[in-house]
Scaffold this motif. Structure first.
Motif, PDB file in Angstrom:
ATOM      1  N   UNK A 182     -12.418 -35.239  27.593  1.00  0.00           N
ATOM      2  CA  UNK A 182     -12.868 -34.230  26.633  1.00  0.00           C
ATOM      3  C   UNK A 182     -11.937 -34.112  25.427  1.00  0.00           C
ATOM      4  N   UNK A 183     -10.841 -34.845  25.441  1.00  0.00           N
ATOM      5  CA  UNK A 183      -9.907 -34.841  24.319  1.00  0.00           C
ATOM      6  C   UNK A 183     -10.111 -36.147  23.550  1.00  0.00           C
ATOM      7  N   UNK A 184     -10.598 -36.024  22.341  1.00  0.00           N
ATOM      8  CA  UNK A 184     -10.885 -37.222  21.555  1.00  0.00           C
ATOM      9  C   UNK A 184      -9.597 -37.974  21.219  1.00  0.00           C
ATOM     10  N   UNK A 185      -9.688 -39.285  21.277  1.00  0.00           N
ATOM     11  CA  UNK A 185      -8.541 -40.102  20.882  1.00  0.00           C
ATOM     12  C   UNK A 185      -8.625 -40.541  19.434  1.00  0.00           C
ATOM     13  N   UNK A 186      -9.667 -40.105  18.712  1.00  0.00           N
ATOM     14  CA  UNK A 186      -9.826 -40.501  17.319  1.00  0.00           C
ATOM     15  C   UNK A 186      -8.739 -39.870  16.460  1.00  0.00           C
ATOM     16  N   UNK A 187      -8.238 -40.632  15.512  1.00  0.00           N
ATOM     17  CA  UNK A 187      -7.067 -40.217  14.739  1.00  0.00           C
ATOM     18  C   UNK A 187      -7.161 -40.883  13.370  1.00  0.00           C
ATOM     19  N   UNK A 188      -6.865 -40.129  12.316  1.00  0.00           N
ATOM     20  CA  UNK A 188      -6.974 -40.676  10.970  1.00  0.00           C
ATOM     21  C   UNK A 188      -5.893 -41.747  10.752  1.00  0.00           C
ATOM     22  N   UNK A 189      -6.282 -42.957  10.353  1.00  0.00           N
ATOM     23  CA  UNK A 189      -5.286 -44.029  10.196  1.00  0.00           C
ATOM     24  C   UNK A 189      -4.327 -43.815   9.024  1.00  0.00           C
ATOM     25  N   UNK A 190      -4.638 -42.837   8.155  1.00  0.00           N
ATOM     26  CA  UNK A 190      -3.775 -42.585   7.000  1.00  0.00           C
ATOM     27  C   UNK A 190      -2.721 -41.514   7.283  1.00  0.00           C
ATOM     28  N   UNK A 191      -2.600 -41.098   8.535  1.00  0.00           N
ATOM     29  CA  UNK A 191      -1.759 -39.942   8.850  1.00  0.00           C
ATOM     30  C   UNK A 191      -0.316 -40.129   8.415  1.00  0.00           C
ATOM     31  N   UNK A 200     -10.619 -37.132  10.894  1.00  0.00           N
ATOM     32  CA  UNK A 200     -10.449 -38.536  11.264  1.00  0.00           C
ATOM     33  C   UNK A 200     -10.958 -39.506  10.212  1.00  0.00           C
ATOM     34  N   UNK A 201     -11.847 -39.063   9.312  1.00  0.00           N
ATOM     35  CA  UNK A 201     -12.461 -39.990   8.363  1.00  0.00           C
ATOM     36  C   UNK A 201     -12.040 -39.745   6.922  1.00  0.00           C
ATOM     37  N   UNK A 202     -11.238 -38.741   6.660  1.00  0.00           N
ATOM     38  CA  UNK A 202     -10.862 -38.404   5.286  1.00  0.00           C
ATOM     39  C   UNK A 202     -10.024 -39.518   4.662  1.00  0.00           C
ATOM     40  N   UNK A 203     -10.228 -39.805   3.377  1.00  0.00           N
ATOM     41  CA  UNK A 203      -9.368 -40.776   2.701  1.00  0.00           C
ATOM     42  C   UNK A 203      -7.960 -40.226   2.548  1.00  0.00           C
TER      43      UNK A 203
END
Length: 335
Positions: free
Chosen positions: A10-19, A59-62
């Motif tokens: 239930x915990x998403x592993x998605x993460x913004x690659x620009x972090x 997760x998808x923001x530029x």
């Protein structure tokens, strides 16, 4: 997380690659206004990872957008640090003055030139000017309203701390919810991801109940994880300590009781989310898609909050290293 009723899937592993890049830009912005202090404090700031936490909800923001709204996200943590510092050093009047200056900056969107220099109000004024082209007037009004709710709740929290008194649980829940600032974070996620929730839905009671549930999850789990720190600082603004006092419980039983409430809250979140979906049926298909994205992003961010706080060198662990009645080493005096 299992103890809070949240399974690993239930915990998403998605993460913004620009972090990481966004974090660097956020640190540079903070340094431009003298917000972080010396090199030691800057290293501690790096370990706090505020941008990385936001990246689980955006997760998808530029890159440019993630950095911009990470700076808003970071501003609130810096303000929260000043609240704690003010109480511990007997300068609550200075904190109120800082809040008032920030309120003026937010209401004017940083355009009247009253916040020059290198300090937190000047940094927020510059953020306002950069953000205005990217958000609607409706979004701005909502964000400022949520910010003012936070300011009022922080004032009430300071009253509790100065009186060494415990409020009633029902009263405390509402104050804790507003001081927790999750509504501001949800605004930030919405703007960062470009989901654009219609005001008619964001203000609908069903959406408010869903947001409140996620807000309670983030604050109550924080209270369970940070109870020993708050107790050592004689800070009554902790739901476990409130229950311990109001119900005459020992610490372990109070923790178990609050944890049980969290589990029930998590079980109820799908129902609350479905209520929002039903309310959104009056919206267009495109609007419903954006609403669904926002609801999911809020959830993903909220579920990750306690995990992030438990990281080695994270916020809670750094706070635990501070001596009782002393601010953490990462806190720069901005009052």
């Amino acid at each position: 997380m299992d103890s809070f009723g949240v399974s690993a899937d239930e915990v998403s592993g998605l993460f913004n690659p620009h972090a990481e890049q966004a974090h660097t830009l956020t640190r540079n912005w903070a340094n431009d206004y003298g917000l972080l202090g010396n090199s030691d404090r800057q290293q501690l700031f790096d370990r706090l990872g505020y941008t990385h936490l936001l990246a689980y909800g955006c997760t998808t923001a530029p890159l440019e957008r993630l950095a911009l709204f990470s700076q808003w996200f970071t501003y609130y943590f810096l303000l929260d640090d000043q609240q704690d510092l003010a109480v511990l050093t007997g300068r609550t009047e200075d904190f109120v003055a800082l809040q008032e200056e920030l309120r003026h900056v937010l209401r004017t969107r940083g355009t009247d030139g009253s916040a020059p220099g290198r300090d937190l109000p000047a940094a927020v004024a510059e953020l306002c000017r950069r953000t205005t082209p990217h958000v609607s007037d409706e979004w701005w009004s909502r964000y400022v309203a949520h910010a003012e709710q936070v300011f009022a709740a922080q004032g009430q929290e300071n009253t509790y701390r100065s009186s060494d008194d415990f409020p009633a649980p029902a009263e405390f829940k509402e104050v804790r919810r507003r001081a927790g600032a999750a509504d501001m974070v949800f605004d930030i996620i919405e703007a960062c991801e470009g989901t654009g929730i219609p005001g008619s839905i964001r203000n609908d009671p069903a959406c408010c109940r869903y947001a409140d549930g996620l807000n309670d999850f983030t604050t109550w789990t924080n209270d369970v994880l940070g109870v020993d720190h708050d107790a050592a600082n004689r800070d009554p603004n902790n739901y476990v300590l409130i229950r311990q006092n109001s119900d005459g419980l020992d610490r372990r039983t109070a923790i178990d009781s609050v944890t049980g409430e969290i589990v029930e809250l998590v079980r109820d979140l799908p129902r609350r989310r479905d209520e929002v979906r039903r309310a959104a049926r009056k919206c267009s298909a495109a609007e419903q898609d954006r609403i669904e994205l926002a609801l999911g992003a809020w959830y993903d961010w909220s579920m990750y909050v306690p995990i992030h706080y438990l990281r080695a060198d994270g916020r809670l662990s750094q706070m635990d290293r501070a001596q009782p009645r002393q601010p953490p080493a990462f806190t720069e005096d901005l009052l």
